[in-house]
Design a protein around this motif. Structure first.
Motif, PDB file in Angstrom:
ATOM      1  N   GLU A 137      10.932  20.309  -5.255  1.00 21.78           N
ATOM      2  CA  GLU A 137       9.611  20.163  -5.873  1.00 21.78           C
ATOM      3  C   GLU A 137       8.808  19.019  -5.274  1.00 21.78           C
ATOM      4  OE1 GLU A 137       8.340  22.338  -8.120  1.00 21.78           O
ATOM      5  OE2 GLU A 137      10.155  23.451  -7.597  1.00 21.78           O
ATOM      6  N   ARG A 138       9.402  18.260  -4.363  1.00 26.25           N
ATOM      7  CA  ARG A 138       8.693  17.132  -3.756  1.00 26.25           C
ATOM      8  C   ARG A 138       7.804  17.632  -2.617  1.00 26.25           C
ATOM      9  NH1 ARG A 138      14.235  13.633  -3.289  1.00 26.25           N
ATOM     10  NH2 ARG A 138      14.563  13.364  -5.556  1.00 26.25           N
ATOM     11  N   ASN A 139       6.812  18.359  -3.002  1.00 29.53           N
ATOM     12  CA  ASN A 139       5.921  18.987  -2.034  1.00 29.53           C
ATOM     13  C   ASN A 139       4.490  18.789  -2.506  1.00 29.53           C
ATOM     14  OD1 ASN A 139       4.227  21.597  -1.312  1.00 29.53           O
ATOM     15  ND2 ASN A 139       5.764  21.342   0.292  1.00 29.53           N
ATOM     16  N   VAL A 140       3.627  18.324  -1.616  1.00 26.25           N
ATOM     17  CA  VAL A 140       2.259  17.976  -1.995  1.00 26.25           C
ATOM     18  C   VAL A 140       1.517  19.196  -2.534  1.00 26.25           C
ATOM     19  CG1 VAL A 140       0.034  17.162  -1.127  1.00 26.25           C
ATOM     20  CG2 VAL A 140       2.140  16.039  -0.393  1.00 26.25           C
ATOM     21  N   LEU A 141       1.708  20.376  -1.927  1.00 24.23           N
ATOM     22  CA  LEU A 141       1.004  21.564  -2.406  1.00 24.23           C
ATOM     23  C   LEU A 141       1.520  22.021  -3.763  1.00 24.23           C
ATOM     24  CD1 LEU A 141       1.044  22.103   1.029  1.00 24.23           C
ATOM     25  CD2 LEU A 141      -0.601  23.724   0.132  1.00 24.23           C
ATOM     26  N   ARG A 142       2.829  21.954  -3.953  1.00 24.70           N
ATOM     27  CA  ARG A 142       3.378  22.333  -5.263  1.00 24.70           C
ATOM     28  C   ARG A 142       2.802  21.418  -6.349  1.00 24.70           C
ATOM     29  NH1 ARG A 142       7.450  25.949  -5.231  1.00 24.70           N
ATOM     30  NH2 ARG A 142       8.647  26.242  -3.297  1.00 24.70           N
ATOM     31  N   ILE A 143       2.775  20.127  -6.065  1.00 25.95           N
ATOM     32  CA  ILE A 143       2.249  19.171  -7.037  1.00 25.95           C
ATOM     33  C   ILE A 143       0.771  19.429  -7.287  1.00 25.95           C
ATOM     34  CG2 ILE A 143       1.771  16.723  -7.431  1.00 25.95           C
ATOM     35  CD1 ILE A 143       4.355  16.182  -5.726  1.00 25.95           C
ATOM     36  N   LEU A 144       0.022  19.648  -6.215  1.00 29.09           N
ATOM     37  CA  LEU A 144      -1.426  19.823  -6.316  1.00 29.09           C
ATOM     38  C   LEU A 144      -1.804  21.065  -7.114  1.00 29.09           C
ATOM     39  CD1 LEU A 144      -4.141  18.626  -5.296  1.00 29.09           C
ATOM     40  CD2 LEU A 144      -3.918  20.084  -3.287  1.00 29.09           C
ATOM     41  N   TRP A 203       0.831  -1.198   0.000  1.00 25.53           N
ATOM     42  CA  TRP A 203       0.000   0.000   0.000  1.00 25.53           C
ATOM     43  C   TRP A 203       0.873   1.258   0.000  1.00 25.53           C
ATOM     44  CZ3 TRP A 203      -3.502  -2.710  -1.612  1.00 25.53           C
ATOM     45  CH2 TRP A 203      -3.927  -3.876  -0.990  1.00 25.53           C
ATOM     46  N   PRO A 204       0.428   2.295  -0.707  1.00 18.80           N
ATOM     47  CA  PRO A 204       1.204   3.539  -0.768  1.00 18.80           C
ATOM     48  C   PRO A 204       1.344   4.181   0.615  1.00 18.80           C
ATOM     49  CG  PRO A 204      -0.480   3.498  -2.490  1.00 18.80           C
ATOM     50  CD  PRO A 204      -0.772   2.358  -1.570  1.00 18.80           C
ATOM     51  N   ALA A 205       2.525   4.729   0.880  1.00 12.80           N
ATOM     52  CA  ALA A 205       2.770   5.442   2.138  1.00 12.80           C
ATOM     53  C   ALA A 205       3.914   6.420   1.938  1.00 12.80           C
ATOM     54  CB  ALA A 205       3.114   4.462   3.257  1.00 12.80           C
ATOM     55  N   TYR A 206       3.807   7.566   2.598  1.00 14.80           N
ATOM     56  CA  TYR A 206       4.909   8.525   2.577  1.00 14.80           C
ATOM     57  C   TYR A 206       4.944   9.284   3.887  1.00 14.80           C
ATOM     58  CZ  TYR A 206       1.408  12.122   1.324  1.00 14.80           C
ATOM     59  OH  TYR A 206       0.319  12.965   1.304  1.00 14.80           O
ATOM     60  N   ILE A 207       6.059   9.959   4.141  1.00 17.38           N
ATOM     61  CA  ILE A 207       6.230  10.769   5.347  1.00 17.38           C
ATOM     62  C   ILE A 207       6.483  12.200   4.911  1.00 17.38           C
ATOM     63  CG2 ILE A 207       7.761  11.221   7.304  1.00 17.38           C
ATOM     64  CD1 ILE A 207       8.065   8.141   7.518  1.00 17.38           C
ATOM     65  N   GLY A 232       4.652  13.606   9.683  1.00 17.00           N
ATOM     66  CA  GLY A 232       3.424  12.821   9.634  1.00 17.00           C
ATOM     67  C   GLY A 232       3.535  11.692   8.627  1.00 17.00           C
ATOM     68  N   LEU A 233       2.902  10.569   8.953  1.00 14.41           N
ATOM     69  CA  LEU A 233       2.844   9.406   8.068  1.00 14.41           C
ATOM     70  C   LEU A 233       1.474   9.383   7.409  1.00 14.41           C
ATOM     71  CD1 LEU A 233       3.780   6.565   7.014  1.00 14.41           C
ATOM     72  CD2 LEU A 233       2.829   5.642   9.150  1.00 14.41           C
ATOM     73  N   TRP A 290       4.412  20.025   4.218  1.00 15.26           N
ATOM     74  CA  TRP A 290       4.021  19.025   3.221  1.00 15.26           C
ATOM     75  C   TRP A 290       5.123  18.713   2.202  1.00 15.26           C
ATOM     76  CZ3 TRP A 290      -1.120  16.779   2.457  1.00 15.26           C
ATOM     77  CH2 TRP A 290      -1.965  17.010   3.540  1.00 15.26           C
ATOM     78  N   ASP A 291       6.384  18.864   2.621  1.00 13.88           N
ATOM     79  CA  ASP A 291       7.468  18.298   1.825  1.00 13.88           C
ATOM     80  C   ASP A 291       7.432  16.786   1.999  1.00 13.88           C
ATOM     81  OD1 ASP A 291       8.593  20.718   0.898  1.00 13.88           O
ATOM     82  OD2 ASP A 291       9.581  21.014   2.826  1.00 13.88           O
ATOM     83  N   VAL A 292       7.490  16.043   0.916  1.00  7.02           N
ATOM     84  CA  VAL A 292       7.522  14.580   0.981  1.00  7.02           C
ATOM     85  C   VAL A 292       8.974  14.168   1.184  1.00  7.02           C
ATOM     86  CG1 VAL A 292       7.046  12.432  -0.236  1.00  7.02           C
ATOM     87  CG2 VAL A 292       5.472  14.368  -0.447  1.00  7.02           C
ATOM     88  N   LEU A 293       9.259  13.570   2.339  1.00  7.48           N
ATOM     89  CA  LEU A 293      10.630  13.261   2.731  1.00  7.48           C
ATOM     90  C   LEU A 293      11.022  11.833   2.406  1.00  7.48           C
ATOM     91  CD1 LEU A 293      10.463  14.991   6.234  1.00  7.48           C
ATOM     92  CD2 LEU A 293      11.228  16.000   4.079  1.00  7.48           C
ATOM     93  N   VAL A 294      10.074  10.912   2.609  1.00  6.13           N
ATOM     94  CA  VAL A 294      10.331   9.485   2.407  1.00  6.13           C
ATOM     95  C   VAL A 294       9.058   8.883   1.815  1.00  6.13           C
ATOM     96  CG1 VAL A 294      10.856   7.298   3.548  1.00  6.13           C
ATOM     97  CG2 VAL A 294      11.930   9.389   4.372  1.00  6.13           C
TER      98      VAL A 294
END
Length: 264
Positions: A153-160, A121-125, A255-256, A130-134
């Motif tokens: 650029e690994r940021n959920v808001l930037r991507i969204l 299952w997908p998971a990230y930290i 956060g996970l 909201w930078d995606v670290l792992v």
């Protein structure tokens, strides 16, 4: 209370007041013309049993430090929900502790093992901003190929907001955008994140995205918690998945986020 928190608290109280329906006029009273939406400052001040002048200065960021008792009555007068009340108190009194700065190699390795063990299952930290670290391989396949992006650029808001493909791949993009911004605002204050990267992110999104700028001005707060999201997969089919957001006590502010099938 420093100038930043004073200003942010005032803006938040004003936004909540403008969203609060005005009081019903008393019987026989002539209708009044309003220049601004929502409840008047005088109405909030009367409910909170404080002066209009002081409440006006508070909204303008010039009111000084309200006592916990006075802030509590203002929250009552504005009919704030529990999460909104918490946000107001955090703006007024701050958050203690120190956020992570950069993950050490050992922490990165430990957290990578954690998300890898959650496969298939997908998971990230993520960080408070909201930078995606792992992330694990299923997250890269179902959500975003984070490795293909530059670290900044690994940021959920930037991507969204800045990746056009996100609107196509997320079925309820508008709802997701509002929920994410509300959670982002809450977490920045809850964890006391005033880092340069968070400030830069807000400035760049405000300049680059009209949608972000509009939602940010609403000054709404919320939390990701748990829920459902329908995503377009690479094979052209849609899949509805349940997501869960959990805090990591050992890493303050991180956060996970996990995704599992909607149906067992």
């Amino acid at each position: 209370m420093d100038d930043f928190r004073t200003s942010e608290l005032g803006a938040f109280l004003r936004a909540r007041r403008e969203q609060l329906p005005p009081a019903e006029p008393s019987e026989g009273a002539p209708p009044s013309r309003r220049r601004t939406p929502g409840t008047r400052r005088s109405e909030v001040a009367a409910r909170a049993k404080i002066s209009v002048e002081w409440y006006t200065r508070l909204e303008q960021g010039r009111g000084g430090h309200p006592s916990t008792q006075v802030l509590d009555t203002i929250c009552d007068a504005l009919q704030l929900q529990p999460g909104e009340r918490e946000h107001a108190f955090l703006l007024a009194y701050g958050s203690g502790g120190v956020l992570y700065e950069d993950l050490s190699a050992s922490a990165q390795s430990h957290l990578q093992r954690l998300v890898d063990q959650l496969a298939p299952w997908p998971a990230y930290i993520k960080s408070p901003s909201w930078d995606v670290l792992v992330w694990n391989t299923p997250a890269a396949r179902v959500l975003t190929d984070y490795a293909a992006l530059a670290p900044a650029e690994r940021n959920v808001l930037r991507i969204l907001f800045l990746h056009a493909d996100s609107r196509r791949r997320i079925k309820d993009w508008e709802g997701e955008a509002k929920r994410t911004v509300a959670t982002f605002r809450t977490e920045l204050v809850r964890w006391g994140d005033r880092s340069a990267r968070a400030t830069t992110l807000i400035r760049e999104l405000t300049q680059a995205s009209e949608e972000f700028r509009t939602i940010w001005k609403l000054n709404e707060v919320g939390q990701l918690g748990e829920g459902e999201k329908t995503l377009l997969l690479h094979d052209g089919t849609f899949a509805t998945m349940r997501y869960e957001s959990l805090s990591l006590d050992a890493y303050r502010g991180l956060g996970l986020v996990t995704y599992t099938p909607d149906q067992p």
